[in-house]
Design a protein around this motif. Structure first.
Motif, mmCIF file in Angstrom:
data_model
loop_
_atom_site.group_PDB
_atom_site.id
_atom_site.type_symbol
_atom_site.label_atom_id
_atom_site.label_comp_id
_atom_site.label_asym_id
_atom_site.label_seq_id
_atom_site.Cartn_x
_atom_site.Cartn_y
_atom_site.Cartn_z
ATOM 1 N N PHE A 96 0.819 -1.217 0.000
ATOM 2 C CA PHE A 96 0.000 0.000 0.000
ATOM 3 C C PHE A 96 0.851 1.264 0.000
ATOM 4 C CE2 PHE A 96 -3.738 -2.326 2.255
ATOM 5 C CZ PHE A 96 -3.864 -3.155 1.161
ATOM 6 N N ALA A 97 2.084 1.160 0.483
ATOM 7 C CA ALA A 97 2.970 2.322 0.474
ATOM 8 C C ALA A 97 3.270 2.774 -0.951
ATOM 9 C CB ALA A 97 4.263 2.002 1.218
ATOM 10 N N ALA A 98 3.123 1.859 -1.904
ATOM 11 C CA ALA A 98 3.426 2.169 -3.303
ATOM 12 C C ALA A 98 2.182 2.501 -4.131
ATOM 13 C CB ALA A 98 4.148 0.981 -3.940
ATOM 14 N N ILE A 99 1.007 2.521 -3.504
ATOM 15 C CA ILE A 99 -0.237 2.754 -4.243
ATOM 16 C C ILE A 99 -0.955 3.976 -3.683
ATOM 17 C CG2 ILE A 99 -2.503 1.802 -4.864
ATOM 18 C CD1 ILE A 99 -1.323 -0.990 -4.393
ATOM 19 N N TRP A 100 -1.278 4.922 -4.560
ATOM 20 C CA TRP A 100 -2.087 6.061 -4.127
ATOM 21 C C TRP A 100 -3.466 5.544 -3.750
ATOM 22 C CZ3 TRP A 100 -0.717 11.028 -3.357
ATOM 23 C CH2 TRP A 100 0.521 11.425 -3.840
ATOM 24 N N HIS A 101 -3.867 5.819 -2.524
ATOM 25 C CA HIS A 101 -5.200 5.421 -2.078
ATOM 26 C C HIS A 101 -5.613 6.301 -0.907
ATOM 27 C CE1 HIS A 101 -2.683 3.204 0.760
ATOM 28 N NE2 HIS A 101 -3.749 3.113 1.556
ATOM 29 N N GLU A 102 -6.917 6.333 -0.654
ATOM 30 C CA GLU A 102 -7.449 7.115 0.452
ATOM 31 C C GLU A 102 -7.924 6.242 1.601
ATOM 32 O OE1 GLU A 102 -10.486 9.338 -1.546
ATOM 33 O OE2 GLU A 102 -9.064 10.807 -2.316
ATOM 34 N N GLU A 103 -8.293 4.983 1.291
ATOM 35 C CA GLU A 103 -8.896 4.152 2.327
ATOM 36 C C GLU A 103 -8.747 2.673 1.991
ATOM 37 O OE1 GLU A 103 -13.308 3.770 4.433
ATOM 38 O OE2 GLU A 103 -13.110 4.834 2.539
ATOM 39 N N VAL A 104 -8.444 1.881 3.009
ATOM 40 C CA VAL A 104 -8.487 0.429 2.890
ATOM 41 C C VAL A 104 -9.923 0.032 3.217
ATOM 42 C CG1 VAL A 104 -7.617 -1.777 3.737
ATOM 43 C CG2 VAL A 104 -6.084 0.209 3.615
ATOM 44 N N LEU A 105 -10.615 -0.539 2.231
ATOM 45 C CA LEU A 105 -12.027 -0.886 2.417
ATOM 46 C C LEU A 105 -12.217 -2.263 3.029
ATOM 47 C CD1 LEU A 105 -13.397 0.450 -0.974
ATOM 48 C CD2 LEU A 105 -13.582 1.536 1.272
ATOM 49 N N ALA A 106 -11.450 -3.252 2.554
ATOM 50 C CA ALA A 106 -11.647 -4.621 3.039
ATOM 51 C C ALA A 106 -10.496 -5.506 2.582
ATOM 52 C CB ALA A 106 -12.968 -5.183 2.510
ATOM 53 N N PHE A 107 -10.396 -6.649 3.272
ATOM 54 C CA PHE A 107 -9.500 -7.737 2.891
ATOM 55 C C PHE A 107 -10.333 -9.007 2.802
ATOM 56 C CE2 PHE A 107 -6.314 -5.314 5.544
ATOM 57 C CZ PHE A 107 -5.435 -5.017 4.518
ATOM 58 N N GLU A 108 -9.882 -9.939 1.978
ATOM 59 C CA GLU A 108 -10.378 -11.307 2.053
ATOM 60 C C GLU A 108 -9.197 -12.224 1.797
ATOM 61 O OE1 GLU A 108 -13.278 -12.687 -0.891
ATOM 62 O OE2 GLU A 108 -12.669 -11.064 -2.217
ATOM 63 N N ARG A 109 -9.181 -13.345 2.508
ATOM 64 C CA ARG A 109 -8.078 -14.282 2.328
ATOM 65 C C ARG A 109 -8.158 -14.869 0.929
ATOM 66 N NH1 ARG A 109 -6.251 -17.561 7.615
ATOM 67 N NH2 ARG A 109 -4.432 -17.850 6.328
ATOM 68 N N GLY A 110 -7.029 -14.855 0.250
ATOM 69 C CA GLY A 110 -6.998 -15.421 -1.088
ATOM 70 C C GLY A 110 -5.754 -15.003 -1.834
ATOM 71 N N ASP A 111 -5.507 -15.697 -2.932
ATOM 72 C CA ASP A 111 -4.316 -15.452 -3.735
ATOM 73 C C ASP A 111 -4.704 -14.914 -5.107
ATOM 74 O OD1 ASP A 111 -5.395 -17.656 -4.965
ATOM 75 O OD2 ASP A 111 -3.820 -19.037 -4.332
ATOM 76 N N ARG A 112 -3.804 -15.042 -6.070
ATOM 77 C CA ARG A 112 -4.048 -14.497 -7.413
ATOM 78 C C ARG A 112 -5.267 -15.128 -8.101
ATOM 79 N NH1 ARG A 112 -0.682 -10.763 -8.697
ATOM 80 N NH2 ARG A 112 1.411 -10.722 -7.859
#
Length: 168
Positions: A96-112
């Motif tokens: 996330f340090a490398a991505i312009w963003h305003e808010e982390v909305l959610a996570f879900e466990r998973g891969d590509r």
């Protein structure tokens, strides 16, 4: 017997039952200091000590710094303006340090593979050949379902890390 007693017991037996419940099920309260594993201030106190209410790490135990942190792949949802990025990483803070963003909305466990399925699921809202999507009603509903029951996505991520540590 107290008039507002939930069961027909005298005050002495109610106190004994309460003490038994506290010993058996613990007493939720603030930890003496934040959990060393996930950072949560919430705990449950037992006679034998405290555990974190979020990750169940025993308060006072020190994580083994020589062990590499466990790998937990997540699909993340970041908001920037009216757009949402759906991506994957095993190290969200660094990513996330490398991505312009305003808010982390959610996570879900998973891969590509899960990330790819989400890209296909919301293809109609996708900005051509990117990982960015228009915030549609369908995407909002999906994010809301992932975030249900948690006001902070990082707590959920911390729990997954803690669970992976406990398995090791």
């Amino acid at each position: 017997m107290p008039a507002d007693s939930p069961v027909a017991l005298c005050e002495g037996h109610l106190a004994a039952a309460s003490d038994w419940a506290d010993r058996t099920y613990g007493v939720p309260d603030l930890l003496p200091s934040p959990c060393r594993l996930c950072g949560s201030p919430l705990g449950v106190q037992f006679r034998s000590g405290w555990i974190c209410a979020v990750c169940e790490w025993r308060h006072g135990d020190v994580p083994d710094d020589e062990l590499a942190p466990p790998r937990v792949d997540v699909v993340y949802y970041l908001r920037y303006g009216d757009r949402v990025k759906i991506g994957t990483t095993s190290n969200p803070r660094q990513r996330f340090a490398a991505i312009w963003h305003e808010e982390v909305l959610a996570f879900e466990r998973g891969d590509r593979m899960l990330e790819h399925r989400r890209h296909m699921q919301f293809e109609v809202d996708r900005f051509a050949s990117t990982e960015w999507f228009r915030m549609s009603d369908a995407l909002r509903a999906h994010i809301d379902a992932l975030a249900a029951g948690s006001d902070d996505p990082w707590r959920l991520h911390a729990r997954w890390i803690s669970e992976a540590n406990a398995v090791r």
